[in-house]
Design an enzyme around this catalytic site. Structure first.
Site, short mmCIF file in Angstrom:
data_model
loop_
_atom_site.label_atom_id
_atom_site.label_comp_id
_atom_site.label_asym_id
_atom_site.label_seq_id
_atom_site.Cartn_x
_atom_site.Cartn_y
_atom_site.Cartn_z
N CYS A 15 0.72 -1.27 -0.08
CA CYS A 15 0.09 0.05 -0.04
C CYS A 15 0.94 1.30 -0.05
CB CYS A 15 -0.88 0.25 1.43
SG CYS A 15 -2.00 -1.37 1.46
N GLY A 44 0.61 0.31 -5.22
CA GLY A 44 -0.60 -0.47 -5.26
C GLY A 44 -1.28 -0.27 -6.16
N ASN A 118 -0.74 1.57 5.93
CA ASN A 118 0.24 0.63 4.98
C ASN A 118 0.97 -0.21 5.84
OD1 ASN A 118 3.72 1.04 3.41
ND2 ASN A 118 2.24 -0.64 3.11
N GLY A 119 0.66 -1.60 5.80
CA GLY A 119 1.62 -2.51 6.85
C GLY A 119 0.62 -3.63 6.93
N TYR A 264 13.64 -2.62 -4.28
CA TYR A 264 12.89 -2.90 -5.24
C TYR A 264 11.42 -1.86 -5.06
CZ TYR A 264 8.93 -5.05 -8.12
OH TYR A 264 7.83 -5.32 -8.91
N SER A 305 14.44 -1.46 -11.45
CA SER A 305 15.23 -1.27 -10.35
C SER A 305 16.56 -1.76 -10.65
CB SER A 305 14.65 -1.41 -9.13
OG SER A 305 13.39 -2.51 -9.36
N CYS A 404 7.59 -12.67 4.13
CA CYS A 404 7.31 -11.23 4.90
C CYS A 404 6.00 -11.44 5.79
CB CYS A 404 7.17 -10.27 3.99
SG CYS A 404 7.02 -8.81 4.59
N CYS A 456 15.24 -4.19 8.49
CA CYS A 456 14.60 -5.43 8.61
C CYS A 456 15.11 -6.23 7.51
CB CYS A 456 13.05 -5.44 8.34
SG CYS A 456 12.49 -6.95 8.26
N CYS A 459 13.17 -11.37 5.28
CA CYS A 459 13.06 -12.30 4.20
C CYS A 459 14.30 -12.88 3.77
CB CYS A 459 12.30 -11.71 3.05
SG CYS A 459 12.76 -10.18 2.47
S1 SF4 Z 1 12.86 -6.82 4.62
FE1 SF4 Z 1 11.68 -8.39 3.83
S2 SF4 Z 1 10.72 -9.32 5.63
FE2 SF4 Z 1 11.35 -7.04 6.33
S3 SF4 Z 1 9.80 -5.96 6.02
FE3 SF4 Z 1 11.06 -5.91 3.98
S4 SF4 Z 1 9.99 -7.67 2.76
FE4 SF4 Z 1 9.31 -7.86 4.87
#
Ligand code: SF4
Length: 480
Positions: A15, A44, A118-119, A264, A305, A404, A456, A459
């Site tokens: 989003c 989105g 968003n989330g 990306y 990208s 994710c 983060c 993934c």
């Molecule tokens: S880094 Fe990967 S697991 Fe972390 S929020 Fe982004 S897509 Fe999700």
């Protein structure tokens, strides 16, 4: 059925949110929200919506499709009011239908609110059950409706308390914009997983001054605003009568911005948490060149990208950069591709090769990520058919091995090709002469990671910043 080329072979942003508050009550905010949403369309494409407030009444229009499909001059003109929030959506939680389109509006005795989110909330089911037990009904299956109902339930405590109580109760990732009868509110989760930034509109422009909240800074640029700053993780801001009040609603938590935003999702002209997206992609390419250079005559990026990273790789290795791969911009993300055969056909339509550029050459292709492998396999095949002597793949994200839980659509773990195969097996399966991914350390270097700037990497590493059921929950020690 929800399926698409991008869903098939790319991770998917969920989003984009946008909010605007104008100082002059006689100006209309909805048209600015429209332009803001147009510039967030890449986040989105399934549905779009705008809610605006006038004389303490919130009015909302939303529908399925692109921003330009849902709105026209007439519908925007009907949305009168000097403050507005907007949303573009791609669903992962809740099905693809207009009931799940945002913003969600709640009208109650003490006022009305509109929420765009968003989330993904990791405790949405528990909160929903509690609210249902308290007699509160839901019209959608979206976890975002949980937020609007919680705020509405707490509203008698006053706006600020209702918001902080709600935010303390929900867990997961969120960038929120909330419209009330007389204020625009923004909030970002305590780890800052999803981006949100603040901009200012000058009094010289047609808007006559005001404030903007947006998922990405490119949307502030699009409405002629000036970027002010990112909303901090765990920060709540309330904009009212040209005043911006800031509150911290959580203990200081380590920042864990989604690293995939830079790889990306985000537009290259955006700056997220002080790191410019285009620059990070160039650096990722340079680092890939340093980590896994191969002798070649040409480097090409997989649009869009992969292109800045290919420029970076070319600079770092002295390899000539060229535009060997063309992408059709008109094969949309909503193209229906329900199975692997259809997905492969779709990929054929989406990408083609400029034969004269690659014929007789050793070619390196740079892609942002490999999810299922469909695009990479097809690209290797068409490059060889066009006469490329060798095809080497370099990827500017580490292998995607884990799902994710924070607002990005990922295939089942078994469909993540890097989860099932070693790099050598994957290279053979894609038909490439060589394959290499940027290291996790290399990705962090491209993002200028340090004690303040941590990311983060869930993934890639399976280590998540927030507890998620069945997965390890910690910021990666390498996540700095
Ligand atoms: S880094 Fe990967 S697991 Fe972390 S929020 Fe982004 S897509 Fe999700």
């Amino acid at each position: 059925m929800k399926s698409s080329i991008e869903l098939g072979d790319k991770l998917h942003e969920e989003c984009g949110v946008f909010g605007v508050f104008l100082n002059d009550p006689l100006r209309d905010a909805a048209s600015l929200a429209y332009y803001g949403l147009l510039s967030l369309q890449h986040r989105g494409q399934e549905s779009a919506g705008i809610a605006a407030v006038r004389e303490k009444t919130i009015d909302c229009r939303k529908g399925m499709g692109l921003v330009g499909d849902v709105f026209n001059a007439d519908t925007i003109a009907q949305l009168r009011g000097s403050a507005a929030v907007g949303h573009v959506r791609y669903s992962t939680t809740g099905s693809s239908c207009v009931e799940n389109a945002q913003p969600f509006v709640s009208r109650f005795k003490l006022g009305s609110i509109a929420v765009a989110h968003n989330g993904t909330l990791t405790n949405a089911d528990v909160v929903r059950e509690l609210l249902e037990d308290a007699g509160i009904g839901f019209i959608s299956s979206s976890d975002s409706e949980v937020i609007v109902n919680l705020i509405a339930k707490n509203y008698k405590k006053g706006l600020e308390k209702a918001l902080t109580d709600t935010i303390k109760f929900i867990k997961g990732s969120y960038a929120l914009v909330v419209l009330t009868d007389d204020a625009l509110v923004g909030a970002r989760d305590p780890n800052g997983i999803r981006p949100l930034c603040l901009g200012k509109l000058g009094t010289a422009g047609p808007s006559n001054g005001g404030w903007v909240l947006a998922s990405e800074s490119c949307a502030i640029d699009a409405v002629g605003g000036e970027f002010v700053r990112d909303i901090e993780p765990g920060e709540l801001i309330i904009i009212n009568n040209d005043e911006v009040l800031s509150f911290s609603f959580s203990e200081k938590t380590r920042r864990a911005v989604c690293s995939f935003e830079y790889v990306y999702f985000a537009r290259p002209d955006s700056i997220i948490d002080k790191v410019d997206v285009y620059g990070s992609r160039i650096r990722a390419g340079e680092i890939l060149g340093r980590e896994s250079a191969v002798s070649a005559d040409l480097v090409v990026g997989v649009p869009d990208s992969g292109v800045p990273a290919a420029i970076g790789y070319g600079r770092a290795t002295g390899t000539l950069f060229g535009l060997g791969i063309v992408k059709s911009k008109y094969v949309g993300r909503t193209f229906i591709a329900p199975d692997q055969a259809a997905r492969e056909k779709a990929v054929s339509v989406k990408h083609n090769v400029i034969g004269r550029e690659v014929r007789g050459k050793r070619v390196v292709i740079i892609d942002d990520s490999i999810v299922r492998g469909t695009t990479s396999r097809r690209l290797v095949s068409i490059l060889r058919k066009a006469g490329a002597k060798e095809v080497h793949i370099r990827v500017c994200s580490p292998p995607v091995r884990f799902p994710c839980y924070f607002g990005i659509d990922t295939p089942h773990r078994k469909d993540l090709i890097s989860n099932e195969n070693s790099v050598t097996e994957l290279c053979t399966s894609l038909g490439a002469d060589s394959l290499a991914f940027i290291s996790v350390e290399g990705l962090l270097e491209s993002l200028d990671a340090n004690e303040e700037n941590s990311y983060c990497l869930g993934c890639f590493t399976g280590e998540y910043p927030i507890p998620v059921s069945g997965e390890e929950a910690s910021i990666s020690p390498r996540g700095r």
